[in-house]
Write a protein that holds these residues in place. Sequence first.
Motif, short mmCIF file in Angstrom:
data_model
loop_
_atom_site.label_atom_id
_atom_site.label_comp_id
_atom_site.label_asym_id
_atom_site.label_seq_id
_atom_site.Cartn_x
_atom_site.Cartn_y
_atom_site.Cartn_z
N ALA A 1 0.83 -1.21 0.00
CA ALA A 1 0.00 0.00 0.00
C ALA A 1 0.87 1.26 0.00
CB ALA A 1 -0.94 -0.01 1.20
N ALA A 2 1.86 1.31 0.88
CA ALA A 2 2.75 2.47 0.94
C ALA A 2 3.58 2.58 -0.34
CB ALA A 2 3.67 2.38 2.15
N LEU A 3 3.98 1.45 -0.89
CA LEU A 3 4.76 1.46 -2.13
C LEU A 3 3.94 2.03 -3.28
CD1 LEU A 3 7.21 0.71 -3.86
CD2 LEU A 3 6.31 -1.64 -3.98
N ALA B 1 -1.47 2.99 4.90
CA ALA B 1 -0.26 2.19 4.89
C ALA B 1 -0.16 1.30 6.13
CB ALA B 1 0.96 3.10 4.79
N ALA B 2 -0.60 1.81 7.26
CA ALA B 2 -0.47 1.04 8.50
C ALA B 2 -1.28 -0.25 8.45
CB ALA B 2 -0.91 1.89 9.69
N ARG B 3 -2.43 -0.20 7.82
CA ARG B 3 -3.28 -1.38 7.73
C ARG B 3 -3.07 -2.15 6.43
NH1 ARG B 3 -9.18 0.60 9.98
NH2 ARG B 3 -8.85 2.34 8.53
N GLY B 4 -2.28 -1.60 5.51
CA GLY B 4 -2.06 -2.28 4.24
C GLY B 4 -3.26 -2.25 3.34
N TRP B 5 -4.03 -1.15 3.40
CA TRP B 5 -5.23 -1.00 2.59
C TRP B 5 -4.98 0.01 1.47
CZ3 TRP B 5 -9.76 -0.24 6.65
CH2 TRP B 5 -9.89 -1.41 7.40
N GLU C 1 14.19 5.62 0.50
CA GLU C 1 12.81 5.94 0.85
C GLU C 1 11.94 4.69 0.79
OE1 GLU C 1 8.98 8.36 -1.04
OE2 GLU C 1 11.00 8.82 -1.74
N LEU C 2 12.11 3.87 -0.23
CA LEU C 2 11.30 2.66 -0.37
C LEU C 2 11.62 1.66 0.74
CD1 LEU C 2 11.27 2.07 -4.22
CD2 LEU C 2 9.77 3.50 -2.81
N LEU C 3 12.90 1.53 1.08
CA LEU C 3 13.27 0.63 2.17
C LEU C 3 12.65 1.09 3.49
CD1 LEU C 3 17.01 0.05 1.23
CD2 LEU C 3 15.18 -1.65 1.12
N ALA C 4 12.60 2.41 3.70
CA ALA C 4 12.01 2.95 4.92
C ALA C 4 10.51 2.66 4.99
CB ALA C 4 12.26 4.45 5.01
N LEU C 5 9.88 2.45 3.84
CA LEU C 5 8.46 2.12 3.81
C LEU C 5 8.20 0.64 4.10
CD1 LEU C 5 7.34 4.13 0.64
CD2 LEU C 5 6.99 4.75 3.05
N GLY C 6 9.27 -0.14 4.21
CA GLY C 6 9.12 -1.56 4.49
C GLY C 6 9.27 -2.45 3.28
N VAL C 7 9.60 -1.89 2.12
CA VAL C 7 9.83 -2.73 0.94
C VAL C 7 11.03 -3.63 1.23
CG1 VAL C 7 10.36 -2.74 -1.53
CG2 VAL C 7 8.89 -0.95 -0.57
N PRO C 8 10.92 -4.93 0.99
CA PRO C 8 12.01 -5.85 1.34
C PRO C 8 13.33 -5.49 0.65
CG PRO C 8 10.00 -7.07 0.91
CD PRO C 8 9.72 -5.66 0.51
N ASP D 1 4.82 -8.49 -4.62
CA ASP D 1 6.05 -9.30 -4.58
C ASP D 1 7.31 -8.44 -4.70
OD1 ASP D 1 4.67 -11.67 -4.41
OD2 ASP D 1 4.68 -12.06 -6.57
N ALA D 2 7.14 -7.14 -4.81
CA ALA D 2 8.26 -6.27 -5.15
C ALA D 2 9.29 -6.19 -4.04
CB ALA D 2 7.75 -4.87 -5.49
#
Length: 331
Positions: free
Chosen positions: A71-73, A93-97, A140-147, A231-232
């Motif tokens: 969601a954040a991505l 983003a917190a709930r992944g919606w 920035e993307l890593l900070a959002l939780g992107v693996p 999957d990103a």
Amino acid sequence: MTAAVPHTELTDPRWRDAALNWVTEALAPTGRRVAGPVEPRVRPWSLVWRVPTDAGDVWFKANTPGTRYEAALLAALARLHPGRVLDPIAVDAARGWSLLPDGGATLREATGGDADLGRWERVLSEYAELQRTTTAHVEELLALGVPDHRPEALPALFAELLDDRPALLLGTPDGLTVEAYDRLRALLPTYADRCRWLAESGILPSIQHDDLHDGNVFVAATGHRFFDWGDASVAHPFGTLLVTLRSVAHVTGRDATDPALDRLRDAYLEPWTDGRDRAALRQLAEVAAWVTMVSRSLSWRRALTTSNPARAEYAAAVPGWLEELLDIEPS
């Protein structure tokens, strides 16, 4: 395998009411209203609703914890690359919606498996440009939780994955044999060497969709838009070619050695030339695709950290992608 996350909330009436209220509130500023019952599709990694409104359909997606970063991505990519991804109507983003507009026809629907690959050349060129401009934003993307699947991170992730014997279904009919497991263990130094070479290649890490096929591309008059980023990861960008070229070969009935697929690879690599030797780029692409087999296994393991009974249907994908490392090693 990592402890499963309860999946029951997605079918809990209270959760459904809360999600539908969120959708209704998100639509209000656009002047649209929900005009009928939602049509759900539940997978181990997400729930998707087709939501009819008085101005056309919209789509609600709720990711489970293993893919919640999507969601954040989506919001970040829409800001960085307007026109290349769907611009979300709303994101929590917190709930992944996420709530998304209808994207129109997918490439699969538009071509019907047409064997003409000219359109795919344009798709891959546009996607490569998206990746190139994202290299400046990976932190920035890593900070959002992107693996983090950058080449320098993958050897440790591979070793940790081999320690997760339940995820590998070790010794079961759908899992790794003990012999294959031992061979994968022995492969760790070679894998680390290949990752080190990729990390030192001068091609910077970027967003890597990891499941780019004709069902995840929308066709638009102004180009193509890429969706379904669950999957990103942040990774070597060329890893994209692993799934994409295999998918194109399957859909169009081509053998994996068909020269037409080499032309697609070269169309993808063209934006990366910048004076680089094309033969060297092709070798990088070959190694990146091999290395990315671990990324695919990791993405499946993330997606299946849920108690949805259907997860068992997909569990063999985790060891399956690792086995391919033993069958196809780059030169």
